[in-house]
Every structure is written in structure tokens, then in C-alpha cells.
Design a protein around this motif. Sequence first.
Motif, PDB file in Angstrom:
ATOM      1  N   GLU A 287      -0.125  37.562  -8.374  1.00 33.04           N
ATOM      2  CA  GLU A 287      -1.297  38.204  -7.759  1.00 33.04           C
ATOM      3  C   GLU A 287      -1.009  38.613  -6.318  1.00 33.04           C
ATOM      4  OE1 GLU A 287      -4.803  35.926 -10.318  1.00 33.04           O
ATOM      5  OE2 GLU A 287      -3.956  34.972  -8.543  1.00 33.04           O
TER       6      GLU A 287
ATOM      7  N   SER B 114       1.278  26.115  -3.862  1.00 36.28           N
ATOM      8  CA  SER B 114       2.106  25.046  -4.449  1.00 36.28           C
ATOM      9  C   SER B 114       3.599  25.334  -4.363  1.00 36.28           C
ATOM     10  CB  SER B 114       1.772  24.824  -5.925  1.00 36.28           C
ATOM     11  OG  SER B 114       0.432  25.038  -6.180  1.00 36.28           O
TER      12      SER B 114
ATOM     13  N   ASN C 152      -4.456  30.760  -2.368  1.00 35.62           N
ATOM     14  CA  ASN C 152      -5.174  30.427  -3.606  1.00 35.62           C
ATOM     15  C   ASN C 152      -4.960  31.428  -4.720  1.00 35.62           C
ATOM     16  OD1 ASN C 152      -6.223  28.081  -2.481  1.00 35.62           O
ATOM     17  ND2 ASN C 152      -7.845  29.256  -1.475  1.00 35.62           N
TER      18      ASN C 152
ATOM     19  N   LYS D 275       8.261  31.915 -11.643  1.00 35.15           N
ATOM     20  CA  LYS D 275       7.205  31.221 -10.898  1.00 35.15           C
ATOM     21  C   LYS D 275       5.990  32.097 -10.656  1.00 35.15           C
ATOM     22  CE  LYS D 275      10.652  28.280  -8.883  1.00 35.15           C
ATOM     23  NZ  LYS D 275      11.676  28.158  -7.885  1.00 35.15           N
ATOM     24  N   THR D 276       5.864  33.172 -11.436  1.00 29.36           N
ATOM     25  CA  THR D 276       4.808  34.160 -11.152  1.00 29.36           C
ATOM     26  C   THR D 276       3.407  33.602 -11.326  1.00 29.36           C
ATOM     27  OG1 THR D 276       5.143  34.977 -13.387  1.00 29.36           O
ATOM     28  CG2 THR D 276       6.168  36.238 -11.612  1.00 29.36           C
ATOM     29  N   ASN D 277       3.239  32.553 -12.155  1.00 27.46           N
ATOM     30  CA  ASN D 277       1.890  32.023 -12.385  1.00 27.46           C
ATOM     31  C   ASN D 277       1.558  30.805 -11.529  1.00 27.46           C
ATOM     32  OD1 ASN D 277       1.125  33.973 -14.242  1.00 27.46           O
ATOM     33  ND2 ASN D 277       2.269  32.928 -15.866  1.00 27.46           N
ATOM     34  N   ILE D 278       2.464  30.468 -10.633  1.00 28.75           N
ATOM     35  CA  ILE D 278       2.225  29.327  -9.750  1.00 28.75           C
ATOM     36  C   ILE D 278       1.372  29.771  -8.560  1.00 28.75           C
ATOM     37  CG2 ILE D 278       3.398  27.730  -8.158  1.00 28.75           C
ATOM     38  CD1 ILE D 278       5.697  27.590 -10.099  1.00 28.75           C
ATOM     39  N   LEU D 279       0.461  28.920  -8.125  1.00 30.28           N
ATOM     40  CA  LEU D 279      -0.326  29.236  -6.923  1.00 30.28           C
ATOM     41  C   LEU D 279       0.614  29.260  -5.711  1.00 30.28           C
ATOM     42  CD1 LEU D 279      -3.631  27.145  -7.103  1.00 30.28           C
ATOM     43  CD2 LEU D 279      -3.309  29.575  -7.567  1.00 30.28           C
TER      44      LEU D 279
ATOM     45  N   THR E 199      -1.984  33.393  -7.264  1.00 29.66           N
ATOM     46  CA  THR E 199      -0.649  33.119  -7.811  1.00 29.66           C
ATOM     47  C   THR E 199       0.378  34.017  -7.127  1.00 29.66           C
ATOM     48  OG1 THR E 199      -0.763  34.808  -9.517  1.00 29.66           O
ATOM     49  CG2 THR E 199      -1.641  32.628 -10.090  1.00 29.66           C
ATOM     50  N   VAL E 200       1.634  33.705  -7.391  1.00 28.47           N
ATOM     51  CA  VAL E 200       2.744  34.506  -6.873  1.00 28.47           C
ATOM     52  C   VAL E 200       2.573  35.960  -7.319  1.00 28.47           C
ATOM     53  CG1 VAL E 200       5.233  34.903  -7.176  1.00 28.47           C
ATOM     54  CG2 VAL E 200       4.373  32.598  -6.691  1.00 28.47           C
TER      55      VAL E 200
END
Length: 250
Positions: free
Chosen positions: A99, A149, A94, A142-146, A96-97
Amino acid sequence: MSGIILRTENLTKSFGGLVAVSNVNLKVAQGTVHAIIGPNGAGKTTLFNLITGVLKPTSGKVYFEDRDITGKPPHYISSLGLTRSFQIYSIFPNLTVLENIRLAVQAKWKNVRWDFIHPTSHYKDVVWEAMRIASITGLYGKTNILASSLTPGDKRKLEIAIALAGNPKLIALDEPTAGVSLEEVAPIVRLIKKLRDEMKKTVVVIEHKIDVVLEVADKVSVMNQGSILAEGSPKEIVENREVQKIYLGE
Ligand SMILES: Nc1ncnc2c1ncn2[C@@H]1O[C@H](COP(=O)(O)OP(=O)(O)O)[C@@H](O)[C@H]1O
Ligand SMILES: [Mg+2]
């Protein structure tokens, strides 16, 4: 040092009557990709568990950079620079990449007294380092993708990114292409080569796809029923009769 970064000596693990790893003498040369192959149940993952401190051996020794690490706990072994990708365990779905990678960087840096050195830039430095690792592993866009996903291939890259955050000398990967679609295999192969060629890491990889092994491995150890059955270059291994027998027999 002899150029051997990791070595086991008669490493053995029994589960009750079952000898899962039997007298294994593995030598991994620094800066190489060393593949471990073998049929299901051969003892490959158990060998990784013994090397990384997840399991204690029944007998035998493990040396990392000539230091005896036999039976030492995983966090200690990882602090010496021997890290493994923990597949599902290390990813927070849950988050992001970025985080996920940031947390791994922070875990590595937690002992540094940043508050004394530069109180305002700590957060920025962690983010910067996390972005650098995202870029190396092909996750920059893609750093902001969960994490939940991501495609299976990108999840594998994230596992490698999390392992890289600890700046290890050796990364152990347990089937990094498992569950990954065909078109996502090549980027992972490229990443493994990059770890060796550009980042000067040693990689020990358990891998089932023989074409992947042929492409990335400098050396291959074949396990069968807990023992090392054969060792050599990928070419020597595919030509080995004993090895052909256990694979054809499967
Ligand atoms: N924690 C455990 N307890 C009992 N048996 C185990 C345990 N872990 C692995 N084994 C057994 O050890 C053997 C080797 O397993 P494993 O190392 O997972 O093989 P591989 O990764 O090569 O498929 C198998 O027979 C497996 O069932
Ligand atoms: Mg396994």
C-alpha cells in the motif's frame, strides 16, 4: 550536457550567525554513486535540504541537468527527477508495504488521464508497478506486512522503494544505513549498487559507515564545518591526511 547531472555553485546557507553550508561547489557525475561524508554538524543534511528545495540558500546556485533549480519547491524539483528519501516522513506505518509503494506510484501517475485510456486496468497497472518496485528493492516477500512491523533495514528499503516509485534520475539518500543492524547493511549496499548498475540511476548518499563508502562510492566529498574539505576516490580519501585528522579528532 557534460555528464554532470547535479552541480552547485558557491552554495551557502546561514542560520543567523552560523554558516551551515559555505561556498560549496559540488559536481555529481551522471550514473555514479557520490558519497558525502563528514563529522556531525558538518552541513551534509543542510546541503541535501538546499539541493532538494527543502531550504532556500542564502546565496549560490543549484543546477540539475543544467537547469537552474535554485530555491524551487521540492515537488517541482522531484518532478524533474531529483528525489530524496524522506526517512520517517514518507512511510505510513499503519499501511502495508504494498500500500505504501502503491500510494507513491499513484502520486506519480495522478496527472495521467487513465480513466480515458483504460478505465478498468488502472488499478491493476498501479499494483503491478508497485510489485515490480517491491521486487527490485528486495521487499517482494513482504508486501503484506505493515510498514510499522518491518525491521530497520527493510524500512530503509521501503524508503528507497517510495523514492523509486517516482522514477527519478537521481536519488539522494541521507544515511540509509543509520540504525540498521550489521547483517542488514549488506543488502542495502547491494541495493544502492543495483540502482546505479542496473537501473542507471545517479545516487548521492550521506553515509557515516566508512566501509560502506569504500564499497559503493565512485567519488567521495568530505564536508567539515560547512565546506568541502577534500574530494576524490574512496581510496584517495582514506589516505588523505586532512581527512584522517578530522576523523581521528572526533
Ligand atoms: N534549521 C536549522 N536552524 C538552525 N541551525 C541549523 C538548522 N539546520 C541545521 N542547523 C545547524 O547547521 C549545522 C549543520 O547541520 P547539518 O546539516 O544537520 O549537519 P550534518 O548533517 O552534517 O550532521 C549544525 O550546526 C546544525 O546545528
Ligand atoms: Mg545529517
